[in-house]
Write a protein that holds these residues in place. Structure first.
Motif, short mmCIF file in Angstrom:
data_model
loop_
_atom_site.label_atom_id
_atom_site.label_comp_id
_atom_site.label_asym_id
_atom_site.label_seq_id
_atom_site.Cartn_x
_atom_site.Cartn_y
_atom_site.Cartn_z
N UNK A 56 -71.70 10.53 19.59
CA UNK A 56 -71.19 9.14 19.31
C UNK A 56 -70.31 9.33 18.03
N UNK A 57 -70.53 10.08 17.11
CA UNK A 57 -69.73 10.29 15.79
C UNK A 57 -70.29 9.08 14.96
N UNK A 94 -76.67 -1.95 10.57
CA UNK A 94 -75.28 -2.42 10.82
C UNK A 94 -75.19 -2.79 12.17
N UNK A 95 -74.23 -3.91 12.67
CA UNK A 95 -74.22 -4.19 14.04
C UNK A 95 -73.20 -3.43 15.01
N UNK A 96 -72.66 -2.44 14.39
CA UNK A 96 -71.78 -1.60 14.98
C UNK A 96 -72.08 -1.31 16.39
N UNK A 97 -71.15 -1.58 17.36
CA UNK A 97 -71.61 -0.91 18.88
C UNK A 97 -71.71 -2.25 19.74
N UNK A 118 -61.59 -1.09 29.28
CA UNK A 118 -61.31 -1.45 28.29
C UNK A 118 -62.61 -1.22 27.29
N UNK A 119 -63.97 -1.64 28.04
CA UNK A 119 -64.87 -1.40 27.05
C UNK A 119 -65.46 0.27 27.03
N UNK A 120 -65.05 0.77 28.07
CA UNK A 120 -65.27 2.19 28.07
C UNK A 120 -64.34 3.13 27.19
N UNK A 156 -63.53 5.85 21.99
CA UNK A 156 -62.99 6.06 20.71
C UNK A 156 -63.47 5.40 19.27
N UNK A 157 -64.97 4.97 19.43
CA UNK A 157 -65.40 4.24 18.47
C UNK A 157 -65.58 5.40 17.45
N UNK A 158 -65.90 6.66 17.62
CA UNK A 158 -66.07 7.71 16.45
C UNK A 158 -64.90 7.76 15.61
N UNK A 159 -63.69 7.58 16.24
CA UNK A 159 -62.60 7.81 15.62
C UNK A 159 -61.96 6.38 14.75
N UNK A 160 -62.23 5.21 15.52
CA UNK A 160 -61.44 4.02 15.03
C UNK A 160 -62.63 3.34 14.03
#
Length: 633
Positions: A206-207, A487-490, A516-518, A523-527
């Motif tokens: 997941x990065x 932290x609430x990320x994700x 869109x959710x997928x 890309x959450x690791x990069x953004x």
């Protein structure tokens, strides 16, 4: 949180298998007449990593030599390797120096009763620098340090590069990719396997931990991996925006999630001493399914959305079970992330990045259930508009609600006040932390996270009551010493919390929303995560992400999309619907109806940034500031 780095000098490396546009080999050759070029020193890297790992800093260097066509290694040294230069590059290809490798590790120790210093070196000569936490998959005994457990376990791995083991491999042994695929939790690591003369490196699927890569080029001929970019790199190279030529990569790039190997085995160096970096598949079947992020129940039938169906007692019971399942998974995720041992605990060992919104309120309430009552809980809230910022207003309301459901807990709302105009000296430093991210939005988020994680603010203490029996409070200076930050990320990515999710739903219905959710999750690791990790860790704090626990992700994927969110409903109702039900189960009735606000808007740093850089919000919108690249030079 730890900081790790590897600096490789004097080795030609083929990166084309992991970086698609890396068509050229490392231009520096051990028998060339060209000196090595560098833009910043090893001390610059160490200084950046030390902020992430304030408890200890160490380095180990090794030099590889060729003797009669075989790679051999010199002993591990404490000092930095010799820089290859014109005076020492003329060597015999069969007998001579191949390359130098410097491992650097800075440690923030949260587990284990005995202090450790990275890099770790075992009796076989294996070397490990590690940044992460093991929350499952392999056994970690209480009071053990997971880095020490990892190097012991990795030393038992075979030399095979995949699950297709060589005939000479001992039965029952894992390969390194197999073993790393078993780990649950966030990690990034660099590991030298002495028996195979192979460097293994990577980050979790997941990065959740940062790891940057610099591919060798004319500016700096070293191959480098690092948790963070040194500030000097920001001023020395043109990473930001238009200064880069067409197609020219940034000096630092986010390493894509995965496990990689760089083998120094002489028999695989093609006679030219060129080493190839290979990427390896995740080999755990459950992890393979998780990263695909495929949901089986996306499109509801018309009757499922009918009011009659919703009021059916059987369906209400099923829905209640789903809500309980999510609540239980989140609570277990928070419990895992409150694990700490040894020194540096203090009165408040775990804090929450706190806006008073839905996600942070859930995390705070669950933390109260998981943390020993003797500890205080710091709620870190940042504002660029004093008491008027939306996040400050909701944070004050939120802490009052928490005090109602958990009156025996001491809650410290740490109010961190900032003025963007007074942060001019700090801004270049935060630019180096978000690097290679480089938009105004990234910078705004980075500054807000960096300040919040610093925990330097004010708390209100009751000093008595007035004549009407109303509490009187005074603000006193307070510095949070919490080393773990929830932290609430994700949550937004998995539960349709962004405005773009509603836009996509209106345009493409349920299938479009799911895609869109997928995309967001893949890309959450990069953004997001690399940037956020670097900004928080710079304060010597470790970010932990309960919503991105592997079990939480799996449970949310098994739930029908229409139970996760119903974007036909208004904001504060249908977005993140399932988390709103979880909040109600925690008796957070007020938080359960709060709308989504991103930190850059809730803290009002975006408004202040737009005024500073564009004159007004309207001008900023016209300039598309959220995607326009800034240039710090």
């Amino acid at each position: 949180m730890c900081g790790i780095a590897l600096i490789i000098s004097g080795v030609r490396v083929d990166l084309s298998h992991i970086l698609p546009d890396a068509t050229d080999y490392y231009y520096y050759s051990p028998h060339s007449q060209q000196s090595e070029t560098t833009l910043f020193s090893v001390d610059d890297i160490k200084a950046a990593l030390r902020k992430r790992g304030p408890d200890s800093l160490g380095s180990k260097s090794i030099s590889l030599h060729v003797h009669d066509g075989r790679i051999i290694r010199s002993s591990v040294e404490e000092e930095e390797p010799t820089i290859l230069s014109k005076s020492n590059v003329d060597i015999d290809l069969n007998n001579g120096l191949v390359g130098n490798f410097l491992f650097v590790g800075a440690t923030l120790q949260l587990r284990g009763v005995h202090p450790i210093t990275q890099p770790l070196v075992d009796k076989s000569g294996n070397i490990l620098v590690y940044n992460g936490e093991v929350f499952g998959g392999i056994e970690i005994v209480n009071d053990s340090n997971d880095a020490e457990v990892l190097i012991e376990s990795l030393s038992k791995c075979c030399n095979c590069l995949s699950c297709q083991h060589d005939a000479a491999c001992s039965p029952g042994k894992y390969s390194v990719p197999e073993f790393l695929s078993k780990i649950k939790g966030p990690w990034a690591l660099i590991y030298w396997q002495e028996s195979s003369k192979t460097i293994w490196f990577g980050r979790d699927a997941l990065g959740r931990r940062s790891l940057l890569i610099h591919r060798p080029n004319i500016k700096d001929s070293r191959l480098m991996l690092s948790s963070v970019s040194p500030p000097y790199a920001l001023h020395a190279v043109t990473d930001f925006g238009s200064e880069n030529g067409p197609g020219e990569p940034s000096f630092w790039e986010e390493l894509p999630c995965g496990v990689y190997s760089l083998s120094m085995n002489a028999s695989k160096m093609n006679g030219n001493w060129v080493c190839e970096v290979k990427r390896h598949d995740w080999l755990d079947p459950l992890l393979q399914e998780l990263i695909k992020w495929d949901r089986s129940l996306v499109e509801p039938t018309p009757d499922v959305l009918s009011d009659v169906y919703k009021t059916c007692s059987n369906e209400q019971e099923q829905r209640a079970k789903l809500h309980q399942e999510v609540l239980s998974a989140l609570k277990e995720s928070v419990r895992r992330r409150t694990i700490f041992s040894g020194v540096h605990q203090g009165n408040s060992p775990v804090a929450v990045l706190f806006s008073g919104g839905l996600d942070s309120m859930i995390l705070a309430a669950l933390l109260d259930q998981c943390l020993d009552p003797k500890y205080e809980i710091d709620l870190l809230n940042v504002s660029f508009d004093g008491q008027l910022a939306p996040d400050r207003i909701s944070a004050r309301a939120g802490v009052n609600e928490l005090r109602k459901i958990a009156p025996l807990r001491r809650w410290n709302l740490v109010e961190i006040d900032a003025e963007l105009s007074k942060l001019t000296p700090e801004t270049p430093h935060v630019m180096s932390l978000i690097n290679p991210s480089n938009t105004y939005m990234d910078l705004n988020i980075g500054i807000a996270l960096w300040l919040a994680a610093g925990g330097d603010g004010w708390v209100s203490e009751e000093i008595g009551t007035d004549s009407n029996n109303h509490s009187e409070c005074q603000r006193i200076k307070y510095k949070s010493e919490s080393r773990i930050l929830l932290v609430g990320s994700g949550a937004d990515e998995q539960c349709a919390g962004y405005g773009r999710h509603k836009t996509k739903y209106k345009k493409s219905s349920w299938a479009g929303l799911n895609e869109e959710m997928k995309l967001d999750m893949q890309r959450i690791w990069k953004r997001n995560l690399g940037r956020d990790d670097r900004c928080i860790a710079d304060n010597g704090k470790e970010a932990r992400f309960p919503f991105l626990d592997e079990d939480v992700i799996r449970i949310l994927l098994d739930i029908p999309l229409w139970e996760i969110a119903d974007l036909r409903q208004p904001s504060g109702v249908g977005d993140k619907k399932i988390l709103r039900e979880v909040a109600r189960m925690l008796h957070l009735q007020e938080a359960a109806v709060l709308p989504k606000r991103a930190i850059q808007f809730g803290s009002r740093i975006a408004r202040e940034s737009n005024r500073k850089n564009f004159g007004s919000n309207r001008a900023a919108n016209q300039a598309s500031a959220g995607s326009a690249l800034f240039n710090p030079l």
